[in-house]
Enzyme design. Structure first.
Site, PDB file in Angstrom:
ATOM      1  N   GLU A  80      38.642  40.461  35.947  1.00  0.00           N
ATOM      2  CA  GLU A  80      40.075  40.223  35.824  1.00  0.00           C
ATOM      3  C   GLU A  80      40.424  38.737  35.946  1.00  0.00           C
ATOM      4  OE1 GLU A  80      42.008  42.380  34.774  1.00  0.00           O
ATOM      5  OE2 GLU A  80      40.933  44.257  35.145  1.00  0.00           O
ATOM      6  N   CYS A 143      45.383  48.509  42.143  1.00  0.00           N
ATOM      7  CA  CYS A 143      44.374  47.465  41.902  1.00  0.00           C
ATOM      8  C   CYS A 143      45.032  46.100  41.726  1.00  0.00           C
ATOM      9  CB  CYS A 143      43.528  47.807  40.677  1.00  0.00           C
ATOM     10  SG  CYS A 143      42.354  49.155  40.942  1.00  0.00           S
ATOM     11  N   HIS A 165      37.128  45.338  37.523  1.00  0.00           N
ATOM     12  CA  HIS A 165      37.305  46.751  37.206  1.00  0.00           C
ATOM     13  C   HIS A 165      36.029  47.303  36.593  1.00  0.00           C
ATOM     14  CE1 HIS A 165      41.893  46.973  37.364  1.00  0.00           C
ATOM     15  NE2 HIS A 165      41.476  48.081  37.958  1.00  0.00           N
TER      16      HIS A 165
END
Length: 213
Positions: A80, A143, A165
């Site tokens: 991310e 998240c 992720h």
């Protein structure tokens, strides 16, 4: 000796397991890249996830924090790039909360960027034959909430941090026809590499990792 905190989540949305904890728990007390690994499972709940995370950071005093979460439907290790200051839950969390269009942190920046070497992580994991990519969104569920809260908390600390992720495990994917999956051993190897690379690389690589849509 350096310490690395790796967090994961409990199962949510009717799943029996969460692949993030299945992988991260197996790294607890390991030595990777000369650092001691501490694994911690977070509740999948807006109200308590950051409380547990912050208390753990204060206790462990890590040099590096990598948060890991399940992204059912994704096919690779998704590194991310950014967390946004929005909670917008499509489903209730495990405590029954479902915030809609609320800030993670009132008055906080619109977005906070990972301080991990995200391009180097993608390159290194791919070099090992494991699919990986830079992700431009961590969603708007717990998240993203944890990633934003983590990056905010580390702003006045020396530790680096970010979020990864991961796909379903095969035993989950059989209940989601057409959904991709990744073997647990592969996920563990990729996370080991993420730790090693994050500890070793101070300045990230300049590689194309953007998206057209």
């Amino acid at each position: 000796m350096k310490k690395v905190l790796i967090t994961a989540f409990e199962p949510f949305d009717g799943e029996r397991i969460n692949p993030s904890w299945e992988a991260v728990s197996r790294l607890h007390n390991r030595l990777i890249g000369g650092a001691e690994i501490v694994a911690k499972r977070l509740p999948c709940a807006f109200g308590t996830s950051l409380e547990v995370l912050y208390a753990t950071i204060d206790a462990v005093k890590p040099d590096l924090v990598i948060a890991v979460g399940q992204a059912g439907g994704r096919a690779d290790m998704s590194i991310e790039r950014v967390a946004i200051n929005v909670d917008d839950a499509r489903i209730p969390d495990n405590a029954g909360a479902q915030p809609i269009d609320e800030p993670v942190l009132s008055g906080g920046p619109a977005a906070l960027f990972s301080t991990l070497p995200i391009k180097a992580l993608v390159a290194g994991i791919r070099e090992a034959g494991i699919p990986a990519s830079v992700s431009q969104t961590a969603g708007t569920f717990v998240c993203n909430h944890v990633m934003y809260g983590l990056l905010h908390y580390l702003r006045r600390r020396k530790a680096r941090g970010g979020f990864i992720h991961i796909p379903y495990l095969p035993e989950q994917a059989i209940n989601h026809p057409g959904a991709p999956s990744m073997a647990l051993a592969t996920v563990i190897l990729a996370l080991e590499m993420a730790v090693s690379i994050s500890l070793a690389v101070e300045e990230d690589m300049r590689l194309a990792g953007g998206a057209t849509h």
